[in-house]
Design an enzyme around this catalytic site. Structure first.
Site, mmCIF file in Angstrom:
data_model
loop_
_atom_site.group_PDB
_atom_site.id
_atom_site.type_symbol
_atom_site.label_atom_id
_atom_site.label_comp_id
_atom_site.label_asym_id
_atom_site.label_seq_id
_atom_site.Cartn_x
_atom_site.Cartn_y
_atom_site.Cartn_z
ATOM 1 N N ILE A 132 0.819 -1.214 0.000
ATOM 2 C CA ILE A 132 0.000 0.000 0.000
ATOM 3 C C ILE A 132 0.859 1.273 0.000
ATOM 4 O O ILE A 132 0.371 2.338 -0.323
ATOM 5 C CB ILE A 132 -0.992 0.005 1.184
ATOM 6 C CG1 ILE A 132 -0.272 0.101 2.537
ATOM 7 C CG2 ILE A 132 -1.885 -1.234 1.148
ATOM 8 C CD1 ILE A 132 -1.209 0.293 3.744
ATOM 9 N N LYS A 133 2.118 1.169 0.406
ATOM 10 C CA LYS A 133 3.071 2.300 0.392
ATOM 11 C C LYS A 133 2.460 3.591 0.924
ATOM 12 O O LYS A 133 2.647 4.664 0.358
ATOM 13 C CB LYS A 133 3.630 2.509 -1.020
ATOM 14 C CG LYS A 133 4.463 1.322 -1.529
ATOM 15 C CD LYS A 133 5.202 1.625 -2.828
ATOM 16 C CE LYS A 133 6.084 0.488 -3.296
ATOM 17 N NZ LYS A 133 5.363 -0.711 -3.772
ATOM 18 N N ARG A 134 1.751 3.511 2.049
ATOM 19 C CA ARG A 134 1.111 4.675 2.623
ATOM 20 C C ARG A 134 2.084 5.486 3.474
ATOM 21 O O ARG A 134 3.071 4.950 3.986
ATOM 22 C CB ARG A 134 -0.071 4.252 3.502
ATOM 23 C CG ARG A 134 -1.186 3.486 2.771
ATOM 24 C CD ARG A 134 -1.829 4.312 1.682
ATOM 25 N NE ARG A 134 -3.076 3.703 1.181
ATOM 26 C CZ ARG A 134 -3.227 3.187 -0.026
ATOM 27 N NH1 ARG A 134 -2.215 3.167 -0.897
ATOM 28 N NH2 ARG A 134 -4.390 2.696 -0.410
#
Lengths: 328, 328
Positions: free
Chosen positions: A114-116
């Site tokens: 998700i690379k949030r």
């Protein structure tokens, strides 16, 4: 990171299959059938606005399910890429949730790619990916805890500093989950920021590695690795080796193997002295393996998905065997 | 950036209201009523798994709708924060979509605060936030284009370099939309990476600013600003001034005003010589303004939302007037 490391030991396989569906990766017979289904389900309302997103979301779910069935027992983990699902809107996110849930039900460890990253309260809300939702209501039927996401770990981005990462670690701890922070990514333009040299002689990616290592210190598990892992691309082997030397307690999630150019030898140099401490991702080489086969037998969705499964399984076994050979 | 700049001119107001709902920001009367509604809707199936996320998602939508109704006509834009909605799973994402759609319907420019970034194909899929979904099917009722997201701009993260930003710009162009790239964020740990000094004397944030400026060059619109804006926190005024001097064609989205400590004077120094080139975000000071009032009149959802609206409207007018005073 203990649950992941145990799962790697059980399968003798430090690899993870990236589930990154795109329209081009879904056999035509599957998409066509889902378009027909969606069309049928909308006939009553006469509202066809969501026909395409719904048909694609269902196609992605069926495709992901086939991949999961094919690789369960061979690989310890899968890594669904939320971007592909999110492209379709909330219907796609729902298919992502169902895909993660199905993978967990098949005993796979699920890394949500998700690379949030965000500041304070926003990061704390993203961290519900790991902690789910708790609430005590005066309604006996209402569950005290629900988990819409079904992820065992998620990826995060370090650009905002420790504030943006800590809420994920705080959420991971009580639920025995993990977090992987981008340190050196596998893409060509990774160098534009990550490889900049600082006045102290370090590069940005090394400094980020040190920040990750610091945040990871008090989370070390039974196998010597902490809950905060690092994403380190196989396509930058020198940087990967440098990071391994400086981050002995940080587990590496390594993308960029196969289609992007990273080799098993590049990867072996990022492992620890026991050939452990890493998990290697491959997406297209596994989930798109069917595209290299003869398609004449894919006359309907079932036949098409059977080919997808057989090819994914063979490709996952090949990858496992290549990694085993390189790491011993 | 022309549509946003026009909207700012029409309202004489360079401010954007951040819609960042949290359980604490929703009046109890609203939440309680939505729990009751969700409970009722689930009685037939007997499945109460999603009771809390559904009730919260509905509460967030009603709250956002009230804020939008209160500030439409006063501010040019709103900035919903997807993290808050995403915490609730796909149901929450759907509420986010509906909130953005409602804001667009009220004539507001919608900045989706999503802070996404990923490599190649994944970034291209995230970019569907701006481009929507196009498909040509042999079904006359199926629309050739749908937009699940209803955003006019989105925020992105630069850590992966230009690869991760370009697909958003490519999607923005044909749909006359915009992109805001994080350059210097407003949070305390922003300094850990963004303020590192490079061997060439620049800081990381300045280098990122230069990369943004380069990518922005060929997109300059009628008002002299390109489609790729920069997120520059009000809490770091010196860095903001340095960036303004070096990025004359880059529009700034400025968070950190009010609750986080940035002042109108700090912000004025980040504007261009005409007092333009910026839009300032405020979230809690507007959407949480009702918490400073007497709550005894909030006996039911309608009364509660009326108070939320009146307070948000007053706070938005105060902010507008403060910014006008500082920028002239």
């Amino acid at each position: 990171m203990d649950r992941l490391i145990d799962a790697i030991s059980e399968t003798h396989n430090p690899s993870v299959v990236g589930i990154d569906p795109t329209p081009q990766l879904i056999p035509q017979a599957v998409t066509a059938s889902m378009v027909e289904d969606a069309y049928g389900s909308m006939r009553q309302s006469g509202d066809y606005t969501d026909l395409v997103p719904q048909a694609m979301a269902m196609s992605y779910f069926l495709f992901g399910q086939a991949i999961i069935d094919a690789v369960a027992g061979i690989v310890p983990a899968v890594k669904p890429q939320i971007a592909m699902y999110e492209a379709l809107g909330a219907i796609g996110v729902s298919a992502y949730n169902q895909t993660c849930r199905y993978a967990q039900e098949q005993g796979l460890y699920v890394i949500g790619d998700i690379k949030r990253a965000d500041i304070g309260t926003s990061a704390a809300h993203y961290a519900h990916h790991l902690s789910g939702i708790s609430a005590t209501l005066p309604i006996p039927e209402a569950p005290a805890h629900t988990d819409p996401w079904h992820e065992d770990a998620v990826t995060v981005n370090p650009y905002l500093g420790a504030d943006a990462v800590k809420p994920f670690l705080d959420a991971a701890e009580p639920h025995d989950k993990d977090v992987f922070c981008l340190v050196h990514t596998s893409n060509p333009s990774a160098t534009q920021i990550q490889d900049l040299q600082l006045v102290n002689g370090q590069h940005v990616y090394e400094h980020v590695g040190m920040l990750v290592d610091q945040q990871n210190r008090n989370t070390t598990g039974l196998h010597g690795y902490g809950r905060l892992g690092a994403v380190v691309g196989a396509t930058y082997p020198a940087q990967g080796r440098a990071l391994r030397a400086r981050m002995p307690h940080t587990f590496f999630l390594i993308p960029g193997y196969g289609a992007q150019g990273g080799t098993a030898t590049d990867i072996a140099a990022m492992a620890d002295e026991h050939g452990s401490g890493i998990i290697v991702n491959s997406s297209r080489a596994i989930i798109g393996a069917w595209k290299r086969r003869d398609h004449t037998t894919m006359r309907n969705p079932d036949e098409a998905l059977a080919v997808v499964m057989a090819c994914a399984r063979d490709a996952a076994i090949d990858m496992r065997d290549n990694l085993r050979a390189a790491l011993t």
